[in-house]
Every structure is written in structure tokens, then in C-alpha cells.
Enzyme design. Structure first.
Site, mmCIF file in Angstrom:
data_model
loop_
_atom_site.group_PDB
_atom_site.id
_atom_site.type_symbol
_atom_site.label_atom_id
_atom_site.label_comp_id
_atom_site.label_asym_id
_atom_site.label_seq_id
_atom_site.Cartn_x
_atom_site.Cartn_y
_atom_site.Cartn_z
ATOM 1 C CB VAL A 179 -0.781 -0.096 1.190
ATOM 2 C CG1 VAL A 179 -1.802 1.162 1.512
ATOM 3 C CG2 VAL A 179 -1.936 -1.268 0.931
ATOM 4 C CE LYS A 234 9.705 -4.076 2.572
ATOM 5 N NZ LYS A 234 8.444 -3.850 3.211
ATOM 6 C CB THR A 241 -6.974 -2.410 6.391
ATOM 7 O OG1 THR A 241 -6.932 -1.938 5.109
ATOM 8 C CG2 THR A 241 -8.266 -2.951 7.045
ATOM 9 C CD GLU A 265 -5.643 -0.518 0.606
ATOM 10 O OE1 GLU A 265 -6.188 -0.831 -0.416
ATOM 11 O OE2 GLU A 265 -5.718 -1.606 1.554
ATOM 12 C CG LEU A 276 -5.128 0.530 -3.392
ATOM 13 C CD1 LEU A 276 -3.709 0.820 -3.273
ATOM 14 C CD2 LEU A 276 -5.565 1.652 -4.570
ATOM 15 C CE LYS A 283 -9.299 -2.461 3.175
ATOM 16 N NZ LYS A 283 -8.811 -2.319 1.655
ATOM 17 N N GLY A 304 -7.629 -15.356 -1.765
ATOM 18 C CA GLY A 304 -6.705 -15.558 -0.664
ATOM 19 C C GLY A 304 -6.097 -14.180 -0.580
ATOM 20 C CB CYS A 328 -7.061 -7.504 1.654
ATOM 21 S SG CYS A 328 -5.817 -6.157 1.377
ATOM 22 C CE LYS A 380 -5.859 -10.299 -8.208
ATOM 23 N NZ LYS A 380 -6.852 -8.776 -7.847
#
Length: 471
Positions: A12, A36, A121, A148, A150, A201, A254, A257, A317
Site C-alpha cells: 500500500v 528493503k 486497514t 485504500e 486497491l 473498508k 486469498g 486483505c 491471483k
């Protein structure tokens, strides 16, 4: 143009940072994970999302986007967006520790009038709770909820062309200030209180998950009565009150979220004395879909010496490398426990899957995964899998079993080629092979008998095109 800071360079956070830069704002993205941060500095994004890399590096080059691990860099920001994880705890509730830690870390560098915008969230009431913290109140900070909506695989599009922008604020001024950041978007701004924004949400994700689970339950009925769940979904989806989205039967949902948010909403309800039997059923039905597929494959492999199952698709996905909540991984684990050799391929998710399941034999292309396999599970409906050369696949596979976990393949063609094709709730005669009704105990519909016998395919069952490149 506003000066913004984004805390968190995860899924996000990166999308939010890149897209707000695209809207003309100057954005500093704070990431405390050193690994990262080093990868980002080297031009290596930690996630795969279509269009994101191009957007990130365009605005890094033009100076509107920068990455840092130093919270002091937010001192000039007018808005600080929190986009940190809120993972599920053992009881299903959302863990808000990362959010609270981010607030604690930014307070020393905040200035009066700064707005904390919560993108993460979070459980209903979290924004109010943060606004009531003494350090936040004393620093003169506004707290706004800006959830969000998304979809992974289309997140950049969803951010820049949203259905709506939701802003939860305790004051009209706070809502107006955040709304101004999005003024160039052609989308309605919905201003509500903070709790309503947070609940919206969770409600959206829970309702989408419910549609999928409901259709998967219908697929069991379709298999039992020899109906076609695809036709049912098409008819139902034409109703303007319902619409066609999220009515596809298969292995279920899956990702990070839906599972997390369904459990978290149920936990919020329980904390407030509300029962949620529908949410519990939504989650249970989804889990059962992958159990059914795993049991079918395990049963089919019992009589085969040294069985091999190929799984195509590891991401939860298409168009993402995210394996969180992926049905493929749970099914692979079950097969491995039963002594089945599992080969797998995915265009982008192999590295992530390898960290979780190193025992799987990962292959560089789908054909090498399928060669010599006794069965094949389509777990993610990547376009390249639907366009495989099925004549070649039939020649190189050792067995004939195909379990279409996404109801995405051409059942008629595969039956004609001699495959034993199984799917969720797609009745045999509706796919053209005219077989007598035979429903497997787990509700998966067969489309050819054990010998792969079927009549000639219809005119609309042409051979798919050549495959796309593998990795």
C-alpha cells in the site's frame, strides 16, 4: 502541490507514494527495514505490480519521490500517511502495534497542524484512539482515516481512477485538507466520521469475500444437480441489483486483505457483543474449497507409484507476486505430506514461494513442470496457462488428470484430447462432452471419464494459441 510523507514502503505504501507523486505532490517514503531500503536504492521494488516500477522511478528521477529510513525527514511534511502492516493475531484481531509505533516515531518531528492520515486497514475506532493519545493531542495534530480500496494487479489504476475516495475526519477542515490532495482525480469524495470510514473498508472486503464464498457453495449444488455454475453466475450477474463481479467459482480467495479483514471484522463484532455467523461461514467455505481440491488430488495419486503433481500458479491471483493466503501453497503442503512430488511454476511468485516451501520442485516454465506429471492443478489463472499448447502437454504428461481450480480452461478441448478434466460446478453436458452425471464426493465436477473418453469438441472449442514466455 503538498509536502507528504508515507510511512511504510510495502504494497500500500509504495502504490500510495508513487501515485501521490503522480498527482503532483512531493513525497518522502519512510522505510525502516534496512534490507528493503537498500533494495529500493538499487532500483529493486519488493513487490510486483503492473505499472508501479515505471511510476516509482519516473518520480524518483524528477525529484518528487524519495526514500529514507530517517523519521526526521518528515519535519517539513503537511501530511503523514501511515501505510504499515496490521497482521492478524491468533484470535483473528488485527495487530495495530506497527501503526502505534509509527505514530510514536513521528511525534518528535511533527509540527502543529500536521495531519496523520491512516491508510492502513485498522480496527474500527483506531483513528479515534490515536487522536486521543496525549502526545498527538499536545502536538496539535489532526488524525484522518483514508482507507485504500486497491486490488492487487490493478492497484495503480485503482488509485488513479478510483470509484470513490473515502475520508473519515472529526472536522470539516481536516476532511477538506485531505480531499484537496485528490482534487485532480475524477471521483466522488465521501466524507464521513472516522469510525464509519474504517468500517466501510472492512465491510467492502467482507462483502466481496462473501460473494466468492457464496458462489463456491453454489458450485457444490451445481455439481450435485448437474447444472453449470458459470451459466448460473452469468445469469445472476446480469441482474443490475447484483452485477457480475466476484461471482466466479473456484479455489476461493486469498491474499493479505480478504482473510485478514474477514477475521478482523468478526473480532471487532465480538468485542462489541455482536455475533457474526455469516462472516464465520464465509471464511469456512473458502477454506473448504482448497481442502476439497487437495483431497481430490491426494485420492487420485494413492495408487500411483512415485506420483508427481504439477501446480501452475503460486500467487493468490494473477498479476502479482503475492503468495499470502494462496490456495496453491496449502494444497502443495498437503501433497508433500502425502509423499507426492510437487512441481510448480509461476511467472513472478517463485522466489516468494521458495522461501515458504523449499521442498517444492520449482520449474522455469510451465512445460517443464508438466512434463511427466500424473496430474496438474491450475491454481492461478495467468493468461499464459490458459494459452498452453495442450496437444504438447498431453504428449508429455504421464497422467491425464487436470483439476481446474479457477474454472478458466477449455473443458471441451481438454476432454477431446483425452484429459480427465475436473472443475468446480461446471456440469459435463454444458461443456459439450455429454457424459452421464457423476459427481465426486467433494463436489468437484468431472468432464471426462477415467479413460478420457469424450465426443468431438464443438466449433467454439478451438485450440488455444501458443504460450507466452515463462519467467
Amino acid at each position: 502541490m503538498a509536502q507528504l510523507a508515507i510511512v511504510g514502503a510495502g504494497y500500500v505504501g509504495l502504490v500510495t507514494a508513487a501515485c501521490l507523486s503522480e498527482l503532483g505532490h512531493r513525497v518522502t517514503c519512510i522505510e525502516v527495514d534496512e534490507t528493503k531500503l537498500i533494495a529500493l536504492a538499487a532500483g529493486d521494488l519488493p513487490i510486483h505490480e503492473p505499472g508501479l516500477a515505471e511510476l516509482v522511478w519516473e518520480h524518483v528521477r524528477d525529484g518528487r519521490l524519495q526514500f529514507t529510513g530517517d523519521y526526521a525527514q518528515i519535519s517539513g511534511a503537511e501530511f503523514v500517511f501511515l501505510a504499515v502492516p496490521t497482521p492478524s493475531q491468533e484470535d483473528g484481531s488485527a495487530n495495530t502495534n506497527y501503526v502505534l509505533q509509527a505514530v510514536e516515531s513521528l511525534i518528535p518531528y511533527a509540527r502543529p497542524g500536521m495531519v496523520i492520515v491512516i491508510k492502513s486497514t485498522v480496527p474500527v475506532g483506531t483513528a479515534d484512539r490515536i487522536a486521543g493519545l496525549a502526545p498527538v493531542f499536545e502536538a496539535g495534530l489532526e488524525v484522518v482515516s483514508n482507507p485504500e480500496f486497491l486490488r492487487q494487479g490493478t492497484a495503480v489504476h485503482d488509485f488513479l481512477q478510483p470509484d470513490r475516495v473515502v475520508i473519515g475526519a472529526s472536522s470539516a477542515l481536516g476532511a477538506s485538507r485531505v480531499a484537496h490532495l485528490y482534487e485532480s482525480l475524477d471521483a466522488p469524495i465521501v466524507a464521513v466520521d472516522r469510525c464509519s470510514a474504517e468500517l466501510a473498508k472492512y465491510t467492502a472486503n467482507a462483502l466481496l469475500a462473501t460473494r466468492i464464498s457464496f458462489m463456491n457453495e453454489i458450485s457444490q449444488i451445481a455439481a450435485a444437480v448437474d447444472a453449470d455454475v458459470d451459466g448460473v453466475a452469468r445469469i445472476v450477474g446480469m441482474d443490475r441489483r447484483i452485477g457480475p463481479a466476484f461471482l466466479r467459482a473456484g479455489l476461493g480467495w486469498g491474499g493479505s486483505c480478504f482473510p485478514k479483514d474477514v477475521l478482523a471484522l468478526s473480532s471487532v463484532a465480538a468485542t462489541n457483543g455482536c455475533s457474526t455467523p455469516i462472516l464465520h461461514a464465509v471464511y469456512e467455505v473458502n477454506q473448504l474449497q482448497r481442502v476439497r481440491a487437495a483431497e481430490l488430488l491426494v485420492d487420485a495419486m494413492r495408487a500411483i507409484p512415485d506420483p508427481v503433481v504439477a501446480i501452475l500458479g503460486l500467487a493468490f491471483k494473477p498479476n502479482t507476486d503475492d503468495i499470502r493466503g494462496s490456495p496453491a501453497l496449502g494444497i502443495a503442503q498437503r501433497l508433500l505430506k502425502e509423499g507426492v512430488t510437487v512441481r510448480a511454476h509461476d511467472p513472478f511468485a517463485i522466489v516468494n514461494a521458495g522461501r515458504v516451501l523449499p521442498e517444492v520442485d520449482y520449474r522455469p516454465d510451465p512445460y517443464s513442470a508438466l512434463e511427466g506429471a500424473d496430474a496438474f492443478l491450475l491454481a492461478t489463472e495467468w493468461d499464459e496457462y490458459c494459452a498452453l499448447d495442450w496437444v504438447l502437454v498431453r504428449e508429455t504428461m504421464r497422467g491425464t488428470l487436470i483439476v481446474d481450480g479457477r474454472n478458466a480452461l477449455n473443458a471441451v478441448l481438454l476432454a477431446q484430447l483425452g484429459f480427465r478434466y475436473l472443475s468446480f460446478g461446471r456440469a459435463a453436458q454444458h461443456n459439450g462432452n455429454g457424459l452421464a452425471r457423476k459427481v465426486h464426493a467433494n463436489g468437484v465436477t468431472p468432464h471426462a471419464n477415467k479413460n478420457g473418453e469424450a465426443p468431438k469438441a464443438g466449433a467454439n472449442s478451438t485450440r488455444p494459441g501458443t504460450p507466452k514466455a515463462g519467467v
